[in-house]
Design an enzyme around this catalytic site. Structure first.
Site, PDB file in Angstrom:
ATOM      1  N   HIS A   1       5.877 -23.012   7.700  1.00 36.32           N
ATOM      2  CA  HIS A   1       7.345 -22.993   7.688  1.00 36.32           C
ATOM      3  C   HIS A   1       7.957 -24.114   8.518  1.00 36.32           C
ATOM      4  CE1 HIS A   1       6.514 -20.400  11.182  1.00 36.32           C
ATOM      5  NE2 HIS A   1       7.649 -20.860  11.649  1.00 36.32           N
TER       6      HIS A   1
ATOM      7  N   HIS B   1       0.927 -26.252  12.668  1.00 39.83           N
ATOM      8  CA  HIS B   1       2.294 -26.752  12.850  1.00 39.83           C
ATOM      9  C   HIS B   1       2.354 -28.119  13.548  1.00 39.83           C
ATOM     10  CE1 HIS B   1       3.220 -22.773  11.585  1.00 39.83           C
ATOM     11  NE2 HIS B   1       2.983 -22.197  12.744  1.00 39.83           N
TER      12      HIS B   1
ATOM     13  N   LYS C   1      11.782 -26.885   7.710  1.00 36.34           N
ATOM     14  CA  LYS C   1      12.961 -27.018   8.572  1.00 36.34           C
ATOM     15  C   LYS C   1      13.791 -28.233   8.159  1.00 36.34           C
ATOM     16  CE  LYS C   1      11.173 -24.566  12.570  1.00 36.34           C
ATOM     17  NZ  LYS C   1      12.210 -23.548  12.725  1.00 36.34           N
TER      18      LYS C   1
ATOM     19  N   ASP D   1      -3.664 -21.271  16.502  1.00 41.32           N
ATOM     20  CA  ASP D   1      -2.422 -20.632  16.061  1.00 41.32           C
ATOM     21  C   ASP D   1      -1.293 -21.644  15.846  1.00 41.32           C
ATOM     22  OD1 ASP D   1      -1.009 -18.163  15.506  1.00 41.32           O
ATOM     23  OD2 ASP D   1       0.117 -18.504  17.361  1.00 41.32           O
TER      24      ASP D   1
ATOM     25  N   LYS E   1       3.108 -20.338  25.282  1.00 42.86           N
ATOM     26  CA  LYS E   1       3.864 -19.096  25.358  1.00 42.86           C
ATOM     27  C   LYS E   1       4.418 -18.967  26.775  1.00 42.86           C
ATOM     28  CE  LYS E   1       2.078 -17.386  21.444  1.00 42.86           C
ATOM     29  NZ  LYS E   1       2.936 -17.329  20.261  1.00 42.86           N
TER      30      LYS E   1
ATOM     31  N   LYS F   1      -0.162 -18.404   6.632  1.00 45.33           N
ATOM     32  CA  LYS F   1      -1.146 -18.706   7.657  1.00 45.33           C
ATOM     33  C   LYS F   1      -1.682 -17.395   8.238  1.00 45.33           C
ATOM     34  CE  LYS F   1       0.804 -18.979  12.196  1.00 45.33           C
ATOM     35  NZ  LYS F   1       1.230 -19.689  13.357  1.00 45.33           N
TER      36      LYS F   1
ATOM     37  N   GLU G   1       7.580 -21.707  23.544  1.00 46.49           N
ATOM     38  CA  GLU G   1       8.130 -20.377  23.270  1.00 46.49           C
ATOM     39  C   GLU G   1       8.315 -19.644  24.586  1.00 46.49           C
ATOM     40  OE1 GLU G   1       6.187 -18.765  19.314  1.00 46.49           O
ATOM     41  OE2 GLU G   1       4.656 -19.564  20.626  1.00 46.49           O
TER      42      GLU G   1
ATOM     43  N   ARG H   1       0.799  -1.225   0.000  1.00 45.74           N
ATOM     44  CA  ARG H   1       0.000   0.000   0.000  1.00 45.74           C
ATOM     45  C   ARG H   1       0.833   1.278   0.000  1.00 45.74           C
ATOM     46  NH1 ARG H   1      -4.683  -0.491   4.277  1.00 45.74           N
ATOM     47  NH2 ARG H   1      -2.814  -0.901   5.461  1.00 45.74           N
TER      48      ARG H   1
HETATM   49  P1  NAD Z   1       2.111  -6.404   8.336  1.00 46.32           P
HETATM   50  O1  NAD Z   1       0.904  -5.775   8.920  1.00 46.32           O
HETATM   51  O2  NAD Z   1       3.447  -6.081   8.901  1.00 46.32           O
HETATM   52  O3  NAD Z   1       2.164  -6.024   6.775  1.00 46.32           O
HETATM   53  C1  NAD Z   1       1.017  -6.023   5.962  1.00 46.32           C
HETATM   54  C2  NAD Z   1       1.403  -5.682   4.531  1.00 46.32           C
HETATM   55  O4  NAD Z   1       0.204  -5.721   3.742  1.00 46.32           O
HETATM   56  C3  NAD Z   1       2.011  -4.297   4.342  1.00 46.32           C
HETATM   57  O5  NAD Z   1       3.025  -4.396   3.372  1.00 46.32           O
HETATM   58  C4  NAD Z   1       0.843  -3.484   3.782  1.00 46.32           C
HETATM   59  O6  NAD Z   1       1.235  -2.401   2.962  1.00 46.32           O
HETATM   60  C5  NAD Z   1       0.128  -4.533   2.973  1.00 46.32           C
HETATM   61  N1  NAD Z   1      -1.294  -4.182   2.757  1.00 46.32           N
HETATM   62  C6  NAD Z   1      -2.244  -4.034   3.696  1.00 46.32           C
HETATM   63  N2  NAD Z   1      -3.431  -3.705   3.109  1.00 46.32           N
HETATM   64  C7  NAD Z   1      -3.200  -3.662   1.773  1.00 46.32           C
HETATM   65  C8  NAD Z   1      -4.012  -3.375   0.626  1.00 46.32           C
HETATM   66  N3  NAD Z   1      -5.313  -3.083   0.730  1.00 46.32           N
HETATM   67  N4  NAD Z   1      -3.426  -3.440  -0.583  1.00 46.32           N
HETATM   68  C9  NAD Z   1      -2.125  -3.742  -0.718  1.00 46.32           C
HETATM   69  N5  NAD Z   1      -1.312  -4.024   0.312  1.00 46.32           N
HETATM   70  C10 NAD Z   1      -1.843  -3.977   1.548  1.00 46.32           C
HETATM   71  O7  NAD Z   1       1.840  -7.970   8.339  1.00 46.32           O
HETATM   72  P2  NAD Z   1       2.903  -9.187   8.416  1.00 46.32           P
HETATM   73  O8  NAD Z   1       3.268  -9.403   9.835  1.00 46.32           O
HETATM   74  O9  NAD Z   1       3.985  -8.960   7.429  1.00 46.32           O
HETATM   75  O10 NAD Z   1       2.009 -10.418   7.991  1.00 46.32           O
HETATM   76  C11 NAD Z   1       1.573 -10.660   6.663  1.00 46.32           C
HETATM   77  C12 NAD Z   1       0.789 -11.978   6.616  1.00 46.32           C
HETATM   78  O11 NAD Z   1       1.627 -13.036   7.026  1.00 46.32           O
HETATM   79  C13 NAD Z   1      -0.411 -12.012   7.567  1.00 46.32           C
HETATM   80  O12 NAD Z   1      -1.419 -12.782   6.967  1.00 46.32           O
HETATM   81  C14 NAD Z   1       0.123 -12.721   8.785  1.00 46.32           C
HETATM   82  O13 NAD Z   1      -0.893 -13.388   9.486  1.00 46.32           O
HETATM   83  C15 NAD Z   1       1.064 -13.713   8.136  1.00 46.32           C
HETATM   84  N6  NAD Z   1       2.158 -14.172   9.006  1.00 46.32           N
HETATM   85  C16 NAD Z   1       3.048 -13.278   9.543  1.00 46.32           C
HETATM   86  C17 NAD Z   1       4.086 -13.745  10.324  1.00 46.32           C
HETATM   87  C18 NAD Z   1       5.110 -12.807  10.911  1.00 46.32           C
HETATM   88  O14 NAD Z   1       6.053 -13.315  11.524  1.00 46.32           O
HETATM   89  N7  NAD Z   1       4.986 -11.509  10.770  1.00 46.32           N
HETATM   90  C19 NAD Z   1       4.223 -15.107  10.575  1.00 46.32           C
HETATM   91  C20 NAD Z   1       3.314 -15.995   9.999  1.00 46.32           C
HETATM   92  C21 NAD Z   1       2.295 -15.501   9.213  1.00 46.32           C
END
Ligand code: NAD
Length: 484
Positions: free
Chosen positions: A178, A240, A182, A235, A331, A148, A216, A51
């Site tokens: 993920h 997992h 591993k 979760d 946790k 996920k 964790e 975005r």
């Molecule tokens: P985040 O909130 O840090 O990032 C979200 C991203 O989505 C940003 O780049 C934002 O610009 C983009 N975005 C949001 N709305 C948008 C739109 N309407 N159009 C285009 N882009 C848009 O989230 P994150 O932590 O990076 O997680 C992303 C996904 O991965 C989620 O589904 C989360 O559940 C999953 N996930 C994250 C982790 C982690 O460690 N962060 C681990 C496992 C799964």
């Protein structure tokens, strides 16, 4: 031994959510390592799409900083880093509107593998799939990677599968877990199916029970209100832990090939028995000193969500009838440690007089920290003074023999993304597997919700609530110690 790196085909990988936490912390630093290893070809490109309004230069700077913060020792290779950063592009995009799609379409190349990583909230998956299709950006050979959580129950997972299936074939959809990427998890399959020693013992004649622990040390902290809608079962267990259980328990597939493996995993999930309420212990961490309780972290003083769960599962099939699978995850536990332990049965008879200790063979597969596999075997304690027995670990990872120093071994995300480019779905969840897993967990979750089941409090830094220890003590067994 020098590990052999086979380059994957040249690709354009679009990361939707390319500015997000996951992209900056895991995906881009991982791709940088694959680039340095030579696995990602110099012509491949990574296109961030999110975005925020920025250009290629702004994105390159952002990822440079991300690699400086989250990358490993390899970030000191500045020439390599400059070359990698050159491979990055950025397109501001609105997943739910029209902005940016034409620019993305113009940027894509026709003659390379196209992959789209949906690193955004699942509520955007449908919009992204639809627009990729509408703008003609994805073709029949393109792949999508989805993060996920894949649904929060059977109905939502099914709806998500149907949405994606409207635009992509199952063979194009890579549902990432993920844990499956591993090294040791894959080594588990190599040990099981690449040796004559283990498979004959891998059943209820020789195995006493199996334990899977994912502990964790962190709490739910800043993402408490999000986590509170989920809990440990949704979760961690539904994805997992169940995936690990499937790999341990599945029948040998006829080939090491995606659908052959996934068919066998699915059969395990379908053979899981419903669990009686007294075979599940749910917990919530308490406050300690200045550290807030789970409920304070979740900003929900009446929360019934579990931050810990322990359960005894049974698989009703010929191989595993009567062998309990004990699962636990939580946790704020005493150490960050994930392990699968296959605990073999006692000897029927000992010939060693005076040996009162109970010696057991235990195959332990450690996922973190220090990924590795060892087998506990009983030997004679060295020295004079008769036959005293002692249990010692036999290291099966043979790090020395293979000359791996750990630097070269790709982490789970890197490996899985390279599998996407190669078109190998073996380590990704199929839609029917995910649905079957929800079918098993849904009735349990619905039961707690219906009766407002209150989780037991546990001390932060412990092994979970007392009742979790009792779950095994009642069966005359013990959890393995959680240690870093
Ligand atoms: P985040 O909130 O840090 O990032 C979200 C991203 O989505 C940003 O780049 C934002 O610009 C983009 N975005 C949001 N709305 C948008 C739109 N309407 N159009 C285009 N882009 C848009 O989230 P994150 O932590 O990076 O997680 C992303 C996904 O991965 C989620 O589904 C989360 O559940 C999953 N996930 C994250 C982790 C982690 O460690 N962060 C681990 C496992 C799964």
């Amino acid at each position: 031994m020098v590990s052999r790196v086979i380059p994957v085909d040249t690709f354009d990988l679009v990361i939707f959510g390319g500015t997000g936490d996951l992209a900056r912390r895991k995906i881009l630093p991982g791709l940088f390592r694959r680039f340095l290893s030579g696995q990602m070809t110099a012509e491949s490109r990574i296109i961030g799409a999110a975005r925020s309004d920025m250009d290629d230069g702004g994105y390159r700077q952002m990822i440079r900083e991300a690699i400086a913060e989250f990358g490993g020792a390899e970030k000191s290779d500045t020439t390599g880093l400059d070359a990698f950063i050159d491979r990055l592009h950025y397109v501001p995009i609105d997943a739910t509107g029209d902005g940016g799609w034409k620019a993305l379409s113009d940027l894509m190349r026709a003659d390379v593998v196209r992959a789209f990583y949906f690193s955004v909230a699942p509520s955007l998956f449908g919009a992204l799939a639809e627009r990729l299709h509408l703008h003609g950006i994805a073709d029949a050979h393109s792949r999508i990677v989805v993060e996920k959580p894949f649904g929060r129950d059977l109905a939502s997972a099914r709806a998500l599968n149907e949405t994606l299936a409207a635009y992509f074939k199952e063979g194009q959809i890579y549902r990432i877990d993920h844990y499956l990427g591993k090294e040791t998890v894959q080594n588990l399959m190599a040990v099981r199916f690449g040796n004559v020693l283990f498979e004959p013992l891998w059943n209820n004649h020789y195995v006493d029970h199996i334990q899977i622990t994912v502990a964790e040390t962190v709490g739910v902290g800043g993402r408490g209100s999000y986590y509170d809608k989920s809990g440990a079962m949704r979760d961690m267990v539904q994805n997992h832990l169940m995936q690990l259980l499937c790999l341990i328990a599945m029948e040998p597939p006829s080939r090491f090939e995606a659908d052959a493996v996934r068919d066998e995993k699915l059969k395990v999930i379908r053979a899981l028995q419903p669990i009686a309420a007294h075979h599940i212990v749910r917990g919530q961490y308490d406050a300690e000193g200045d550290d807030p309780s789970y409920r304070a972290d979740a900003e929900n003083p009446r929360s019934f969500t579990e931050s810990f769960i322990a359960m005894k599962c049974e698989i009703a099939n010929w191989r595993w009838a009567g062998v309990p699978f004990y699962l636990r995850t939580g946790k704020k536990m005493k150490a960050r440690s994930s392990e699968i332990a296959v605990v073999f049965q006692d000897l029927g008879h000992t010939i060693f007089e005076g040996d009162v200790a109970r010696h057991r063979n235990i195959l332990s597969i450690r996922l973190q920290p220090n990924e590795g596999i060892d087998l506990q075997v009983t030997i004679k304690e060295p020295g004079p003074g008769g036959m005293r027995l002692v249990d010692v670990p036999l290291d099966l990872t043979f790090a020395d023999a293979l000359g791996e120093d750990g630097e070269d071994v790709p982490d789970a995300y890197e490996r899985l993304i390279m599998d996407v480019i190669r078109g190998n779905q073996t380590l990704f969840m199929r839609g029917d597997e995910v649905e079957a897993a929800w079918s098993w967990t849904d009735p349990l979750i619905e039961g707690w919700e219906a009766r407002s089941d209150v989780p037991k409090l546990y001390e932060p830094g412990s092994s979970g609530p007392e009742d979790a220890l009792m779950l095994m003590h009642r069966d005359g067994r013990r959890w393995r110690e959680i240690k870093a």
